[in-house]
Design an enzyme around this catalytic site. Structure first.
Site, PDB file in Angstrom:
ATOM      1  N   LYS A  78      -1.469  15.313  28.251  1.00  6.14           N
ATOM      2  CA  LYS A  78      -1.665  14.424  27.099  1.00  6.14           C
ATOM      3  C   LYS A  78      -0.602  14.727  26.038  1.00  6.14           C
ATOM      4  CE  LYS A  78      -5.481  12.942  24.046  1.00  6.14           C
ATOM      5  NZ  LYS A  78      -6.870  13.220  23.642  1.00  6.14           N
ATOM      6  N   SER A 153      -9.635   9.050  24.070  1.00  4.58           N
ATOM      7  CA  SER A 153      -8.249   8.858  23.737  1.00  4.58           C
ATOM      8  C   SER A 153      -7.284   9.304  24.834  1.00  4.58           C
ATOM      9  CB  SER A 153      -7.923   9.620  22.454  1.00  4.58           C
ATOM     10  OG  SER A 153      -8.145  11.007  22.628  1.00  4.58           O
ATOM     11  N   SER A 177     -13.175  12.453  24.467  1.00  5.05           N
ATOM     12  CA  SER A 177     -11.886  11.906  24.894  1.00  5.05           C
ATOM     13  C   SER A 177     -11.441  12.283  26.292  1.00  5.05           C
ATOM     14  CB  SER A 177     -10.789  12.281  23.906  1.00  5.05           C
ATOM     15  OG  SER A 177     -10.783  11.348  22.862  1.00  5.05           O
TER      16      SER A 177
HETATM   17  N1  GLN Z   1     -13.574   8.301  20.526  1.00  5.25           N
HETATM   18  C1  GLN Z   1     -13.357   9.459  19.720  1.00  5.25           C
HETATM   19  C2  GLN Z   1     -12.865   9.051  18.372  1.00  5.25           C
HETATM   20  O1  GLN Z   1     -12.455   7.952  18.251  1.00  5.25           O
HETATM   21  C3  GLN Z   1     -12.357  10.286  20.434  1.00  5.25           C
HETATM   22  C4  GLN Z   1     -12.089  11.591  19.799  1.00  5.25           C
HETATM   23  C5  GLN Z   1     -11.501  12.547  20.764  1.00  5.25           C
HETATM   24  O2  GLN Z   1     -12.228  13.100  21.581  1.00  5.25           O
HETATM   25  N2  GLN Z   1     -10.225  12.811  20.637  1.00  5.25           N
HETATM   26  O3  GLN Z   1     -12.870   9.805  17.455  1.00  5.25           O
END
Ligand code: GLN
Length: 477
Positions: A78, A153, A177
């Site tokens: 990532k 994400s 995420s």
């Molecule tokens: N969907 C979560 C957010 O929007 C994702 C956060 C994450 O795990 N990086 O905050």
């Protein structure tokens, strides 16, 4: 021909050890797939420069007998995880030209094993999102259905594994995420106990929640990666010393009782998802697990608590991107003017929304929402501990709905935030959680269930995960 579809880390290791194929050959097949598929999927934002050298080192390890399970295994990373000398943008324009000056600890540990880092993957900007649509570098597509999102994400990583453009991948979890994109792409995703894996060298989102987390095509894949990453690191103040990781005391206990907080998903869960979940519960009962109804009245507020704590941490973390020390820098008429120009051009809408929210929350001080959220978090942690005195594991669907269409939920942030309804409790309480594929629907879209375990009990997640894989395989026949 290498059977990439059924390849796992262990199978790849056996074949590499036997000489069925070389590290070079394995890596070249994945690079070929990247070449032919990435344009459409937009999972990778760039390939790394050191692939050839890493291949050479891995092949040497096989020759001199020092190869481990991960030697020669291709990884996607990532774009918020630093590799020295490589670009890392966190999916943001503000870091478009940023080159990392050191390796994240997770990367260092994997380098020691001799893995091959193929490239950096697309993500929601600064890991804020559930669909990879807030990336400054274009949306990524779900390889199972190109009109849908791969989750987020870490959607580039999930898309890369599911489309056979890599065997394994790293993502990060602040709130779902890795589990949510795993669910959307039919993969296994593990969110480790907070403090198990070093955060050193990760571009921070919410420090009290962030963890590096692996994707795999099987439970065993995530276990192998976790075992290498779960090391104490003095460079991360929240990394927990090995002797304080309670696992050894209880690691022989096999999970038997599964608690389901049915009251948490009486409404808001898609019908098909609910049906699949109930079927999965039946399967578990059928193979001898005791399933009981549990109540978690505080845990219900996890997502609300998350949306107070996370933006507060985001607004402080992202204040370091001021055009002076890192990344994009826009000249202005005064210092303030140049901050303003840099930050309004460098950050996308979602990042700006959360910075604004966080600044507002923190401006109220501890007597406001932030103080309340911290107290509620304490209650959730306590409730989680008490729950695990009654049951060995907690089970929920991973996501309340199936992978949605590209473009959907983008103008309704709250609808998007609901993707994390079931992810939030594990991040808020710091407990480990694993997302497991639990079948597909008529259109070929994947279902997923998620187990949570007490702190440091990843072993219990691996144990039940492997059992569930077997039950699920058996059902398919
Ligand atoms: N969907 C979560 C957010 O929007 C994702 C956060 C994450 O795990 N990086 O905050």
């Amino acid at each position: 021909m290498i059977d990439l579809k059924n390849l796992t880390i262990e199978k790849a290791h056996e074949s590499l050890s036997r000489g069925d194929f070389s590290v070079r050959e394995l890596v070249d097949v994945y690079l070929g797939n990247i070449n032919s598929k990435n344009k459409e999927l937009n999972a990778y934002l760039g390939l790394y420069k050191n692939i050839d050298e890493e291949v050479r080192l891995a092949e040497e390890k096989f020759k001199n007998g020092t190869a481990t399970l991960l030697t020669g295994i291709p990884f996607a990373v990532k774009d918020n995880i630093l590799i020295e000398g490589e670009t890392a943008t966190a999916g943001s324009k503000i870091l478009e030209n940023y080159i990392a000056s050191y390796d994240a600890t997770a990367v260092k540990l994997l380098k020691k094993e001799g893995v091959i880092f193929l490239g950096r993957t697309n993500m929601d900007e600064f890991a804020m999102g559930s669909s990879t649509q807030t990336s400054a570098y274009g949306v990524a597509r779900n390889p199972l259905d190109l009109t849908r999102v791969p989750g987020g994400s870490s959607g580039g990583s999930s898309g890369a594994v599911a489309s056979l453009m890599t065997l394994s991948a790293l993502g990060t979890e602040t709130c779902g995420s890795v589990r949510e994109p795993s669910a959307f792409c039919g993969l296994v995703g593990l969110k480790p106990t907070y403090g198990a894996v070093s955060r050193h060298g990760i571009i921070a989102m919410g420090n009290s929640l962030d963890q590096v987390a692996p994707f795999g095509k099987s439970v065993r894949d995530t276990e192998i990666i976790f075992n290498v990453l779960a090391k104490y690191d003095p460079k991360d103040a929240t990394s927990v010393k090995e002797e304080l990781r309670l696992k050894s005391k209880i690691s022989n206990l096999k999970p038997k009782t599964i608690g389901i907080p049915w009251h948490l998903f009486e409404t808001g869960v898609d019908g098909e998802v609910m049906e699949n979940f109930k079927k999965s519960v039946k399967k578990l009962e059928g193979s001898g697990y005791k399933v009981v109804d549990i109540k978690m009245p505080y845990t219900k507020y996890s997502l609300a608590v998350y949306y107070i704590i996370m933006p507060s941490e985001v607004s402080t973390n992202l204040s370091r991107f001021d055009g002076v020390r890192y990344g994009l820098s826009m000249a202005g008429e005064s210092v303030n003017d140049s901050y303003k120009k840099t930050r309004s051009q460098g950050f996308g809408a979602e990042a700006r929304r959360r910075i604004t929210l966080g600044n507002y929350i923190l401006s109220q001080g501890l007597s406001g929402a932030y103080g309340k959220a911290v107290k509620a978090r304490e209650a959730i942690v306590k409730e989680m501990d008490q729950t695990f005195q009654k049951v060995d594991l907690v089970l929920t669907p991973t996501v309340p709905f199936l992978p949605f269409k590209i473009g959907e939920k983008m103008d309704d942030p709250v609808a998007m935030y609901l993707s994390d309804l079931f992810s939030a409790p594990a991040n808020i309480a710091g407990v480990p959680s694993i997302a497991l594929p639990s079948g597909i629907n008529k259109e070929g879209l994947p279902f997923s269930i998620q187990f949570m375990a007490p702190h440091w009990r990843e072993d219990a997640l691996f144990e039940i995960g492997k059992k569930f894989e077997i039950i699920d395989e058996y059902e398919k026949k």
